[in-house]
Scaffold this motif. Structure first.
Motif, mmCIF file in Angstrom:
data_model
loop_
_atom_site.group_PDB
_atom_site.id
_atom_site.type_symbol
_atom_site.label_atom_id
_atom_site.label_comp_id
_atom_site.label_asym_id
_atom_site.label_seq_id
_atom_site.Cartn_x
_atom_site.Cartn_y
_atom_site.Cartn_z
ATOM 1 N N GLU A 182 -12.491 -10.967 6.879
ATOM 2 C CA GLU A 182 -11.139 -10.665 6.406
ATOM 3 C C GLU A 182 -10.845 -9.171 6.575
ATOM 4 O OE1 GLU A 182 -8.700 -12.488 5.231
ATOM 5 O OE2 GLU A 182 -9.679 -14.452 5.101
ATOM 6 N N THR A 209 -1.913 -10.298 3.375
ATOM 7 C CA THR A 209 -3.372 -10.183 3.451
ATOM 8 C C THR A 209 -3.981 -10.669 2.143
ATOM 9 O OG1 THR A 209 -3.370 -7.918 2.599
ATOM 10 C CG2 THR A 209 -3.228 -8.186 4.996
ATOM 11 N N THR A 264 -11.038 -1.679 1.846
ATOM 12 C CA THR A 264 -12.292 -1.322 1.183
ATOM 13 C C THR A 264 -13.439 -1.395 2.185
ATOM 14 O OG1 THR A 264 -11.436 -2.314 -0.840
ATOM 15 C CG2 THR A 264 -13.789 -1.823 -0.768
ATOM 16 N N ARG A 265 -14.178 -0.314 2.329
ATOM 17 C CA ARG A 265 -15.292 -0.292 3.282
ATOM 18 C C ARG A 265 -16.551 0.128 2.542
ATOM 19 N NH1 ARG A 265 -14.784 2.977 8.240
ATOM 20 N NH2 ARG A 265 -15.832 1.251 9.280
ATOM 21 N N CYS A 309 -16.029 -6.028 2.375
ATOM 22 C CA CYS A 309 -14.915 -5.864 1.448
ATOM 23 C C CYS A 309 -15.415 -5.898 0.005
ATOM 24 C CB CYS A 309 -13.877 -6.972 1.666
ATOM 25 S SG CYS A 309 -14.461 -8.641 1.257
ATOM 26 N N LEU A 324 -6.578 -1.306 8.540
ATOM 27 C CA LEU A 324 -7.510 -2.302 8.012
ATOM 28 C C LEU A 324 -8.747 -2.414 8.889
ATOM 29 C CD1 LEU A 324 -5.012 -5.163 7.067
ATOM 30 C CD2 LEU A 324 -6.334 -3.773 5.471
ATOM 31 N N CYS A 345 -14.161 -7.215 7.442
ATOM 32 C CA CYS A 345 -15.376 -7.281 6.614
ATOM 33 C C CYS A 345 -16.496 -7.904 7.438
ATOM 34 C CB CYS A 345 -15.096 -8.100 5.358
ATOM 35 S SG CYS A 345 -16.560 -8.533 4.396
ATOM 36 N N THR A 391 -9.658 -5.578 5.580
ATOM 37 C CA THR A 391 -9.749 -4.921 4.282
ATOM 38 C C THR A 391 -9.658 -3.402 4.411
ATOM 39 O OG1 THR A 391 -11.202 -4.568 2.365
ATOM 40 C CG2 THR A 391 -12.263 -4.952 4.474
ATOM 41 N N GLU A 444 -6.666 -9.578 0.454
ATOM 42 C CA GLU A 444 -7.170 -8.569 -0.474
ATOM 43 C C GLU A 444 -6.105 -7.567 -0.896
ATOM 44 O OE1 GLU A 444 -11.025 -5.672 -0.630
ATOM 45 O OE2 GLU A 444 -9.621 -5.385 1.003
ATOM 46 N N ALA A 445 -5.240 -7.151 0.045
ATOM 47 C CA ALA A 445 -4.361 -6.014 -0.207
ATOM 48 C C ALA A 445 -2.908 -6.370 -0.446
ATOM 49 C CB ALA A 445 -4.460 -5.028 0.963
ATOM 50 N N CYS A 482 -16.603 -9.526 -1.278
ATOM 51 C CA CYS A 482 -17.936 -9.944 -0.819
ATOM 52 C C CYS A 482 -19.024 -9.090 -1.466
ATOM 53 C CB CYS A 482 -18.021 -9.853 0.701
ATOM 54 S SG CYS A 482 -17.131 -11.176 1.570
ATOM 55 N N ARG A 522 0.807 -1.220 0.000
ATOM 56 C CA ARG A 522 0.000 0.000 0.000
ATOM 57 C C ARG A 522 0.842 1.274 0.000
ATOM 58 N NH1 ARG A 522 -5.242 1.326 0.501
ATOM 59 N NH2 ARG A 522 -5.820 3.267 1.526
#
Length: 404
Positions: free
Chosen positions: A75, A53, A79-80, A90, A67, A70, A77, A55-56, A93, A42
């Motif tokens: 998991e 991880t 992304t929210r 995430c 993080l 989810c 994440t 996802e990332a 999902c 990141r």
């Protein structure tokens, strides 16, 4: 030459060198050690202690603190994406398990169809008016798209609210691809939609060559299908010049609620995959659109736990594990012969019911063998179309063997 004793030691190799030292993991490191460290996915910082991880990618300790779990898979994440029941999910999902509400833009598990091929969460669905005749939700001043054209041929992405027929929990959804002559296309659409009524609808499918449509039925039990599906429609379409071949398919969706749990789904998938030759004979084709993928068979126990685990797998295979509410059996060649279509529905229903109570000792004693399943069928009159079809196919095989 500088006094090495006055230099700070490298935090990784402990050497004291005149090289420029760089901050890393809260300490100092020589250039050589810095270059051997992996980078955070990141922020790009190099570290000897990155955390992997799903996802990332690998992350440093600072990014890990940013993080969030989810609400669906737990998991971690970045992304929210908000869901209508509160919390966040995430991106994986959200894409695989949820629909996005066209109005509030939250993600929801229980979306409703709204005119214009849109989806609404339950809260926003209550704000829409419903068609007086069919109950379809309508947004704004638009009219009801269902009632406006009873002979509509819908786009491939059309996904209305399901109408369940019969008493579950196991429901089957029939998808039948039909090749239609260009000069009878409108007549065939009118004939099919009039016969189906509220039981189903027609969709465009560009994979049907040279032209045609897909008959899609709302979820129904096997017994309901035998008695209530307009079987005479198949013969009418054939007399109009419509046809099928092994390039068009007959797909059967089985509701996930019809299984007792992941172990039952696993037993059913293994029965299908272990009997590829017999299933292909019944299906009347071996198709590149429904191959028996070895990787899917090997991952059956993992896939049985939910469609989220199907990410990365193609949907064009014998059992498509991607639909969130169903499992799609794609092996069958399409047909306008009533018994062949009934046999496909019967096999799906029977194989699921057969594997529901299959115990480990029974499996070790040959419970997954085709002969055991075929013997089980002969004692159940409701599956007569399947038993008769298998008997005829066996005789055809014997004739071919004798001729060769």
């Amino acid at each position: 030459m500088p006094d090495l004793g006055l230099l700070d030691p490298c935090g990784i190799c402990r050497s004291r060198e005149p090289d420029i030292h760089v901050d890393i993991d809260g300490g100092r490191a020589c250039q050589h050690c810095v270059l051997t460290c992996a980078q955070c996915y990141r922020c790009g910082a190099r570290s000897i202690a990155l955390t992997e991880t799903a996802e990332a990618g690998p992350l440093c300790s600072t990014c890990i603190t940013r993080l969030h779990p989810c609400a669906s898979c737990s998991e971690a994440t970045f992304t929210r994406l908000p869901v209508d029941t509160g919390g966040f999910v995430c991106g994986i999902c959200a894409h695989q398990l949820y629909d996005q509400c066209f109005q509030c833009e939250r993600y929801t598990l229980h979306s409703r169809y709204v005119v214009g091929n849109q989806r609404a969460c339950p809260a926003c669905a209550q704000l829409q008016r419903a068609c007086r005749d069919c109950g379809t939700l309508i947004c704004g001043r638009r009219g009801c798209d269902r009632c406006a054209d009873p002979h509509a041929l819908w786009n491939y992405t059309y996904r209305p609210d399901p109408i369940f027929h019969g008493t579950g929990p196991l429901f089957l959804g029939l998808e039948l691809e039909v090749i239609v002559p260009d000069d009878r296309f409108d007549d065939a659409i009118a004939t099919a939609t009039d016969a189906l009524g509220s039981l189903g609808y027609l969709k465009r499918d560009s994979s049907i060559r040279p032209s045609g449509f897909e008959i899609v039925c709302h979820p129904m039990t096997y017994q309901y299908a035998l008695t209530e599906f307009p079987w005479q429609l198949l013969d009418k379409l054939a007399r109009m010049g419509c046809e099928t071949d092994d390039g068009v398919g007959l797909h059967v969706h089985a509701s996930r609620t019809g299984f007792t749990g992941p172990a039952h789904i696993y037993r059913w998938m293994k029965l299908v995959y272990r009997n590829q030759d017999q299933v292909s004979m019944l299906a009347r084709r071996v198709s590149r659109y429904a191959p028996f993928e070895p990787d899917t068979r090997a991952r059956a126990k993992y896939l049985a736990k939910g469609c989220r685990n199907a990410i990365g797998l193609p949907r064009y295979q014998a059992i498509n594990p991607h639909p969130r509410d169903t499992l799609e059996l794609r092996v069958f060649a399409s047909s306008l012969e009533t018994r062949q279509v009934q046999a496909a529905l019967a096999f799906t229903d029977a194989s699921i019911r057969y594997t529901a109570d299959l115990t480990i000792p029974q499996i070790h004693a040959g419970g997954w063998d085709w002969d055991r399943f075929a013997d089980w069928l002969t004692h159940r009159l409701e599956y007569a179309p399947l038993v008769t079809e298998l008997a005829d196919l066996a005789r055809e095989q014997e004739v071919l063997l004798c001729a060769s």
